[in-house]
Design an enzyme around this catalytic site. Sequence first.
Site, PDB file in Angstrom:
ATOM      1  N   SER A 123       0.959  -1.171   0.184  1.00 16.21           N
ATOM      2  CA  SER A 123       0.062  -0.038  -0.042  1.00 16.21           C
ATOM      3  C   SER A 123       0.870   1.139   0.143  1.00 16.21           C
ATOM      4  O   SER A 123       1.821   1.370   0.517  1.00 16.21           O
ATOM      5  CB  SER A 123      -0.999   0.009   1.478  1.00 16.21           C
ATOM      6  OG  SER A 123      -1.595   1.206   1.244  1.00 16.21           O
ATOM      7  N   TYR A 147      -1.713  -0.363  11.017  1.00 18.88           N
ATOM      8  CA  TYR A 147      -1.989  -1.074   9.581  1.00 18.88           C
ATOM      9  C   TYR A 147      -0.781  -0.914   8.920  1.00 18.88           C
ATOM     10  O   TYR A 147      -0.203  -1.760   8.282  1.00 18.88           O
ATOM     11  CB  TYR A 147      -3.456  -0.530   9.076  1.00 18.88           C
ATOM     12  CG  TYR A 147      -3.621  -0.877   7.809  1.00 18.88           C
ATOM     13  CD1 TYR A 147      -3.601  -2.085   7.257  1.00 18.88           C
ATOM     14  CD2 TYR A 147      -3.207   0.195   6.799  1.00 18.88           C
ATOM     15  CE1 TYR A 147      -3.638  -2.473   5.856  1.00 18.88           C
ATOM     16  CE2 TYR A 147      -3.410  -0.094   5.263  1.00 18.88           C
ATOM     17  CZ  TYR A 147      -3.618  -1.595   4.897  1.00 18.88           C
ATOM     18  OH  TYR A 147      -3.641  -1.641   3.585  1.00 18.88           O
ATOM     19  N   LYS A 151       2.011  -3.530   6.839  1.00 20.63           N
ATOM     20  CA  LYS A 151       2.426  -3.579   5.415  1.00 20.63           C
ATOM     21  C   LYS A 151       3.914  -3.708   5.476  1.00 20.63           C
ATOM     22  O   LYS A 151       4.553  -4.334   4.481  1.00 20.63           O
ATOM     23  CB  LYS A 151       1.868  -2.611   4.665  1.00 20.63           C
ATOM     24  CG  LYS A 151       0.444  -3.033   4.524  1.00 20.63           C
ATOM     25  CD  LYS A 151      -0.021  -4.008   3.409  1.00 20.63           C
ATOM     26  CE  LYS A 151      -1.610  -4.370   3.688  1.00 20.63           C
ATOM     27  NZ  LYS A 151      -1.891  -5.657   2.733  1.00 20.63           N
TER      28      LYS A 151
HETATM   29  P1  NAD Z   1     -10.858  -6.676   1.599  1.00 27.07           P
HETATM   30  O1  NAD Z   1     -11.306  -6.694   3.063  1.00 27.07           O
HETATM   31  O2  NAD Z   1     -12.288  -6.322   0.823  1.00 27.07           O
HETATM   32  O3  NAD Z   1     -10.436  -8.117   1.139  1.00 27.07           O
HETATM   33  C1  NAD Z   1      -9.667  -9.038   2.116  1.00 27.07           C
HETATM   34  C2  NAD Z   1     -10.177 -10.395   1.938  1.00 27.07           C
HETATM   35  O4  NAD Z   1      -9.359 -11.107   2.989  1.00 27.07           O
HETATM   36  C3  NAD Z   1     -11.524 -10.386   2.626  1.00 27.07           C
HETATM   37  O5  NAD Z   1     -12.371 -11.329   1.639  1.00 27.07           O
HETATM   38  C4  NAD Z   1     -11.359 -10.829   3.936  1.00 27.07           C
HETATM   39  O6  NAD Z   1     -12.367 -11.716   4.472  1.00 27.07           O
HETATM   40  C5  NAD Z   1     -10.192 -11.792   3.960  1.00 27.07           C
HETATM   41  N1  NAD Z   1      -9.084 -12.417   4.828  1.00 27.07           N
HETATM   42  C6  NAD Z   1      -8.623 -11.250   6.020  1.00 27.07           C
HETATM   43  N2  NAD Z   1      -8.030 -12.072   6.745  1.00 27.07           N
HETATM   44  C7  NAD Z   1      -8.018 -13.278   6.272  1.00 27.07           C
HETATM   45  C8  NAD Z   1      -7.446 -14.444   6.805  1.00 27.07           C
HETATM   46  N3  NAD Z   1      -6.572 -14.461   8.142  1.00 27.07           N
HETATM   47  N4  NAD Z   1      -7.606 -15.726   6.320  1.00 27.07           N
HETATM   48  C9  NAD Z   1      -8.175 -15.632   5.253  1.00 27.07           C
HETATM   49  N5  NAD Z   1      -8.893 -14.636   4.751  1.00 27.07           N
HETATM   50  C10 NAD Z   1      -8.664 -13.472   4.875  1.00 27.07           C
HETATM   51  O7  NAD Z   1      -9.979  -5.710   1.277  1.00 27.07           O
HETATM   52  P2  NAD Z   1      -9.294  -5.318  -0.195  1.00 27.07           P
HETATM   53  O8  NAD Z   1      -9.816  -3.935  -0.213  1.00 27.07           O
HETATM   54  O9  NAD Z   1      -9.806  -6.067  -1.183  1.00 27.07           O
HETATM   55  O10 NAD Z   1      -7.972  -5.328  -0.023  1.00 27.07           O
HETATM   56  C11 NAD Z   1      -6.952  -6.194  -0.271  1.00 27.07           C
HETATM   57  C12 NAD Z   1      -5.660  -6.124  -0.006  1.00 27.07           C
HETATM   58  O11 NAD Z   1      -5.128  -4.924  -0.399  1.00 27.07           O
HETATM   59  C13 NAD Z   1      -5.372  -6.049   1.475  1.00 27.07           C
HETATM   60  O12 NAD Z   1      -4.230  -6.586   1.702  1.00 27.07           O
HETATM   61  C14 NAD Z   1      -5.291  -4.543   1.852  1.00 27.07           C
HETATM   62  O13 NAD Z   1      -4.311  -4.172   2.668  1.00 27.07           O
HETATM   63  C15 NAD Z   1      -4.614  -4.009   0.567  1.00 27.07           C
HETATM   64  N6  NAD Z   1      -4.891  -2.651   0.284  1.00 27.07           N
HETATM   65  C16 NAD Z   1      -6.419  -2.304   0.092  1.00 27.07           C
HETATM   66  C17 NAD Z   1      -6.168  -0.893  -0.389  1.00 27.07           C
HETATM   67  C18 NAD Z   1      -7.630  -0.470  -0.372  1.00 27.07           C
HETATM   68  O14 NAD Z   1      -8.045   0.907  -0.229  1.00 27.07           O
HETATM   69  N7  NAD Z   1      -8.782  -1.420  -0.431  1.00 27.07           N
HETATM   70  C19 NAD Z   1      -5.101  -0.084  -0.544  1.00 27.07           C
HETATM   71  C20 NAD Z   1      -4.092  -0.604  -0.385  1.00 27.07           C
HETATM   72  C21 NAD Z   1      -3.592  -1.883  -0.224  1.00 27.07           C
HETATM   73  C1  WQD Z   2      -9.298   9.893   0.780  1.00 25.49           C
HETATM   74  C2  WQD Z   2      -9.417  11.541   0.919  1.00 25.49           C
HETATM   75  C3  WQD Z   2      -9.567  12.017   3.196  1.00 25.49           C
HETATM   76  C4  WQD Z   2     -13.540  10.048   3.861  1.00 25.49           C
HETATM   77  C5  WQD Z   2      -6.587   5.141   2.991  1.00 25.49           C
HETATM   78  C6  WQD Z   2      -5.630   4.430   3.778  1.00 25.49           C
HETATM   79  C7  WQD Z   2      -4.502   3.750   2.967  1.00 25.49           C
HETATM   80  C8  WQD Z   2      -5.066   2.783   1.702  1.00 25.49           C
HETATM   81  C9  WQD Z   2      -6.400   3.602   1.124  1.00 25.49           C
HETATM   82  C10 WQD Z   2      -5.220   0.702   2.608  1.00 25.49           C
HETATM   83  C11 WQD Z   2      -8.718  12.073   2.168  1.00 25.49           C
HETATM   84  C12 WQD Z   2     -10.933  12.295   2.467  1.00 25.49           C
HETATM   85  C13 WQD Z   2     -12.388  10.551   3.323  1.00 25.49           C
HETATM   86  C14 WQD Z   2     -14.668  10.947   4.132  1.00 25.49           C
HETATM   87  C15 WQD Z   2     -13.368  12.756   3.434  1.00 25.49           C
HETATM   88  N1  WQD Z   2      -5.753   1.536   2.156  1.00 25.49           N
HETATM   89  N2  WQD Z   2     -12.078  11.864   3.131  1.00 25.49           N
HETATM   90  N3  WQD Z   2     -14.602  12.296   3.776  1.00 25.49           N
HETATM   91  O1  WQD Z   2      -6.989   7.905   3.601  1.00 25.49           O
HETATM   92  O2  WQD Z   2      -5.975   8.411   1.260  1.00 25.49           O
HETATM   93  O3  WQD Z   2      -6.192   6.005   2.155  1.00 25.49           O
HETATM   94  O4  WQD Z   2      -7.554   4.082   1.916  1.00 25.49           O
HETATM   95  O5  WQD Z   2      -3.976   0.310   2.360  1.00 25.49           O
HETATM   96  O6  WQD Z   2      -3.647   2.773   3.785  1.00 25.49           O
HETATM   97  O7  WQD Z   2      -5.309   5.124   4.765  1.00 25.49           O
HETATM   98  O8  WQD Z   2      -8.134   7.239   1.632  1.00 25.49           O
HETATM   99  O9  WQD Z   2     -10.556   7.227   0.923  1.00 25.49           O
HETATM  100  O10 WQD Z   2      -9.938   7.306   3.418  1.00 25.49           O
HETATM  101  O11 WQD Z   2      -9.711   9.315   1.942  1.00 25.49           O
HETATM  102  O12 WQD Z   2     -13.162  14.054   3.229  1.00 25.49           O
HETATM  103  O13 WQD Z   2     -15.554  10.449   4.608  1.00 25.49           O
HETATM  104  O14 WQD Z   2     -10.800  11.614   1.081  1.00 25.49           O
HETATM  105  O15 WQD Z   2      -9.568  13.158   4.319  1.00 25.49           O
HETATM  106  O16 WQD Z   2      -8.302  13.282   1.736  1.00 25.49           O
HETATM  107  P1  WQD Z   2      -6.572   7.466   2.441  1.00 25.49           P
HETATM  108  P2  WQD Z   2      -9.557   7.767   1.828  1.00 25.49           P
END
Ligand code: NAD
Ligand code: WQD
Length: 335
Positions: A123, A147, A151
Amino acid sequence: MNILVTGGAGYIGSHTCVALLEAGHQVTVIDNLCNSNADVLTRVQALTGRSLRFVHGDIRSRDDLARAFAGGIGAVIHFAALKAVGESCAQPLAYFDNNISGTIMLMQAMQAAGVERLVFSSSATVYGQPDHVPVKEDAPLRVTNPYGRTKLVMEDLIRDWCASRPELSAVLLRYFNPVGAHPSGQIGEDPRGIPNNLMPYIAQVASGQRERLHVFGNDYPTPDGTGIRDYLHVMDLADAHVKALDYATTHTGCEAFNLGTGQGHSVLELVRAFEHASGRKIPCTITQRRPGDVAEIWANPARAMQVLGWAAQYDLAAMCADTWRWQRDNPTGYA
Ligand code: NAD
Ligand code: WQD
């Protein structure tokens, strides 16, 4: 190749399963459904006309992993993790256990099964508050919450494991802000409770489930005062995983890549784009800054282009249109 997708029932995992099946791979999903619904996998199979194998299990269970690897696995894409920043501050041990212990168990299972290729969901959170934008992969890594810490630790553990044997290959993908849904409207993001992230929150305001968006601060040093992020369509992200898998199949060692469009958009720009896509008004109230938020961050994705041959194709209008189609057609998600 038979690909094991951990967390494959989740938001990004499910879209990646579609891309993998469409690319001709076989797919095995392991997911404990702690943040997802098995119905998504039925929809993935209906969309692609292909079947996949589902192991309802936890990556922290040796037995569940053994069941998942039993079919003969060629590579692993590792999505399974807990991902809520606020929750990680309240329950850091749960995050250390699920994300870090889970990844160690997964690497042990890979080693036992002789699986040598791993694609990992990292991430942009690993960059914390960047010194410069756009951010390149060699920028300092400094996390600001548990979190993000998981990562960073998982990246380090995977890099060390990879360095231990020359035949191993790992690709660390640092996603910026994934949004959007499959253009069919059949699969998309289904957050539990009040959405933490901006796009699903806006979508729920547009569909009338929430009254108004709270904009977290309009006094940042940005053109309109609201935070700037690099929003990226989940379909582009899914495609990047297929390309990363190809790369891991033909190279060894451990490499990190930014996945973003390379363009930043403010909160208010996203609101306007969503209003345009949905034809609905998004009422907004400006509130305090959210603790821990950075003013602006976006990616330099050049390395993913040069090395993986990947670049984002979808623009902000498509991200909003596809999110809206999913939200409008599935107001209660998969429930
Ligand atoms: P999500 O929660 O929709 O998907 C994660 C899945 O993993 C879920 O289906 C959950 O049930 C499963 N899971 C969690 N812990 C588990 C375990 N111990 N054993 C088996 N299954 C398990 O999240 P997502 O948005 O699809 O994110 C996927 C990956 O991408 C994550 O590693 C997240 O940290 C990373 N990521 C997400 C974002 C984002 O904004 N969505 C941004 C950057 C990185
Ligand atoms: C985006 C912008 C907020 C909600 C997060 C995690 C990051 C990654 C992606 C997993 C910011 C603003 C948000 C609201 C708002 N996840 N906002 N009102 O914070 O960039 O990233 O998700 O790895 O680790 O931190 O994403 O969508 O929460 O926010 O004004 O109700 O929207 O302040 O500027 P963020 P976000």
